[in-house]
Design a protein around this motif. Sequence first.
Motif, PDB file in Angstrom:
ATOM      1  N   TYR A   1     -19.292 -55.455  62.542  1.00  0.00           N
ATOM      2  CA  TYR A   1     -18.995 -55.519  63.977  1.00  0.00           C
ATOM      3  C   TYR A   1     -17.792 -54.640  64.271  1.00  0.00           C
ATOM      4  O   TYR A   1     -16.814 -54.629  63.524  1.00  0.00           O
ATOM      5  CB  TYR A   1     -18.683 -56.961  64.388  1.00  0.00           C
ATOM      6  N   HIS A   2     -17.881 -53.900  65.369  1.00  0.00           N
ATOM      7  CA  HIS A   2     -16.741 -53.112  65.842  1.00  0.00           C
ATOM      8  C   HIS A   2     -16.748 -53.162  67.362  1.00  0.00           C
ATOM      9  O   HIS A   2     -17.784 -52.924  67.978  1.00  0.00           O
ATOM     10  CB  HIS A   2     -16.820 -51.665  65.356  1.00  0.00           C
TER      11      HIS A   2
ATOM     12  N   GLN B   1     -19.342 -53.412  51.508  1.00  0.00           N
ATOM     13  CA  GLN B   1     -18.630 -53.006  52.719  1.00  0.00           C
ATOM     14  C   GLN B   1     -18.982 -53.893  53.920  1.00  0.00           C
ATOM     15  O   GLN B   1     -18.294 -53.866  54.932  1.00  0.00           O
ATOM     16  CB  GLN B   1     -18.853 -51.521  53.029  1.00  0.00           C
ATOM     17  N   ILE B   2     -20.031 -54.720  53.800  1.00  0.00           N
ATOM     18  CA  ILE B   2     -20.360 -55.633  54.892  1.00  0.00           C
ATOM     19  C   ILE B   2     -19.294 -56.712  55.055  1.00  0.00           C
ATOM     20  O   ILE B   2     -19.234 -57.365  56.092  1.00  0.00           O
ATOM     21  CB  ILE B   2     -21.752 -56.283  54.722  1.00  0.00           C
ATOM     22  N   PHE B   3     -18.443 -56.887  54.051  1.00  0.00           N
ATOM     23  CA  PHE B   3     -17.385 -57.891  54.120  1.00  0.00           C
ATOM     24  C   PHE B   3     -16.066 -57.316  54.634  1.00  0.00           C
ATOM     25  O   PHE B   3     -15.076 -58.031  54.727  1.00  0.00           O
ATOM     26  CB  PHE B   3     -17.189 -58.545  52.744  1.00  0.00           C
ATOM     27  N   ALA B   4     -16.070 -56.038  54.984  1.00  0.00           N
ATOM     28  CA  ALA B   4     -14.863 -55.397  55.516  1.00  0.00           C
ATOM     29  C   ALA B   4     -14.661 -55.801  56.976  1.00  0.00           C
ATOM     30  O   ALA B   4     -15.578 -56.286  57.643  1.00  0.00           O
ATOM     31  CB  ALA B   4     -14.975 -53.880  55.393  1.00  0.00           C
TER      32      ALA B   4
ATOM     33  N   SER C   1      -9.263 -48.140  57.942  1.00  0.00           N
ATOM     34  CA  SER C   1     -10.115 -47.334  57.061  1.00  0.00           C
ATOM     35  C   SER C   1     -11.603 -47.641  57.266  1.00  0.00           C
ATOM     36  O   SER C   1     -12.456 -46.937  56.733  1.00  0.00           O
ATOM     37  CB  SER C   1      -9.738 -47.565  55.594  1.00  0.00           C
ATOM     38  N   GLN C   2     -11.923 -48.666  58.045  1.00  0.00           N
ATOM     39  CA  GLN C   2     -13.323 -49.074  58.234  1.00  0.00           C
ATOM     40  C   GLN C   2     -13.911 -48.592  59.564  1.00  0.00           C
ATOM     41  O   GLN C   2     -14.978 -49.046  59.978  1.00  0.00           O
ATOM     42  CB  GLN C   2     -13.433 -50.600  58.143  1.00  0.00           C
ATOM     43  N   LYS C   3     -13.245 -47.647  60.191  1.00  0.00           N
ATOM     44  CA  LYS C   3     -13.677 -47.176  61.510  1.00  0.00           C
ATOM     45  C   LYS C   3     -15.114 -46.664  61.505  1.00  0.00           C
ATOM     46  O   LYS C   3     -15.853 -46.840  62.481  1.00  0.00           O
ATOM     47  CB  LYS C   3     -12.718 -46.089  61.999  1.00  0.00           C
ATOM     48  N   GLU C   4     -15.544 -46.066  60.430  1.00  0.00           N
ATOM     49  CA  GLU C   4     -16.892 -45.504  60.363  1.00  0.00           C
ATOM     50  C   GLU C   4     -17.891 -46.411  59.651  1.00  0.00           C
ATOM     51  O   GLU C   4     -19.025 -46.019  59.421  1.00  0.00           O
ATOM     52  CB  GLU C   4     -16.850 -44.132  59.667  1.00  0.00           C
TER      53      GLU C   4
END
Length: 197
Positions: A178-179, A161-164, A170-173
Amino acid sequence: EPGIGKSSIMRLLKAALPKHHMAYMDVPSMDLGDICMPVIDHENKVTRYYPNARFMFHTGEPVIVMLDEFSKGPDPVKNMLHPLLEAHNPRLGDVPVHKDSIIFMTGNLSTDGVGDSMKGHTLNRIIPLTIRKPTFDEWAEWAMDNGIVPEILAFARQFPQIFASYTDPSQKENPYIYHPNRATMPCVTMRSLERAS
């Protein structure tokens, strides 16, 4: 997105085009004097602009110029660099760019929230490309060729998931990436994996 390897493009180009000179420019840290300086031509009673030698245009040979983080630079600096973006007769100051030279810039997505902006007349002169994050398999191939330690490879395999991307709703959480809404929090990027290694 931050930390995905934009600055590494220069290394790839150097390997592909070894006869070109390389000129890396960290645009946000530049001032006008880092680009061109006026000089007096006493014979013709005019002034001219001479570019800084680090652009390598004085060699008369092809140059690859990377305007890193162009979109974070001060407006006067961006304006002075703007003639490099001309399709016909690109130049810096009064010096034309060799016809085989390559000029490119990097920056972040405006949605990254890290201070990038470009005006319409600049956007009209460039071809924007969005570079996606690699998959684990793509990154692992690079990592093995570049001496990344096995512990980091194991971590990346265990936590793909580090590559999302935060641009995927779907990656909000996803706590690893980085966000913009959590811009001050640590995150995993390709850059931080390399540093950790």
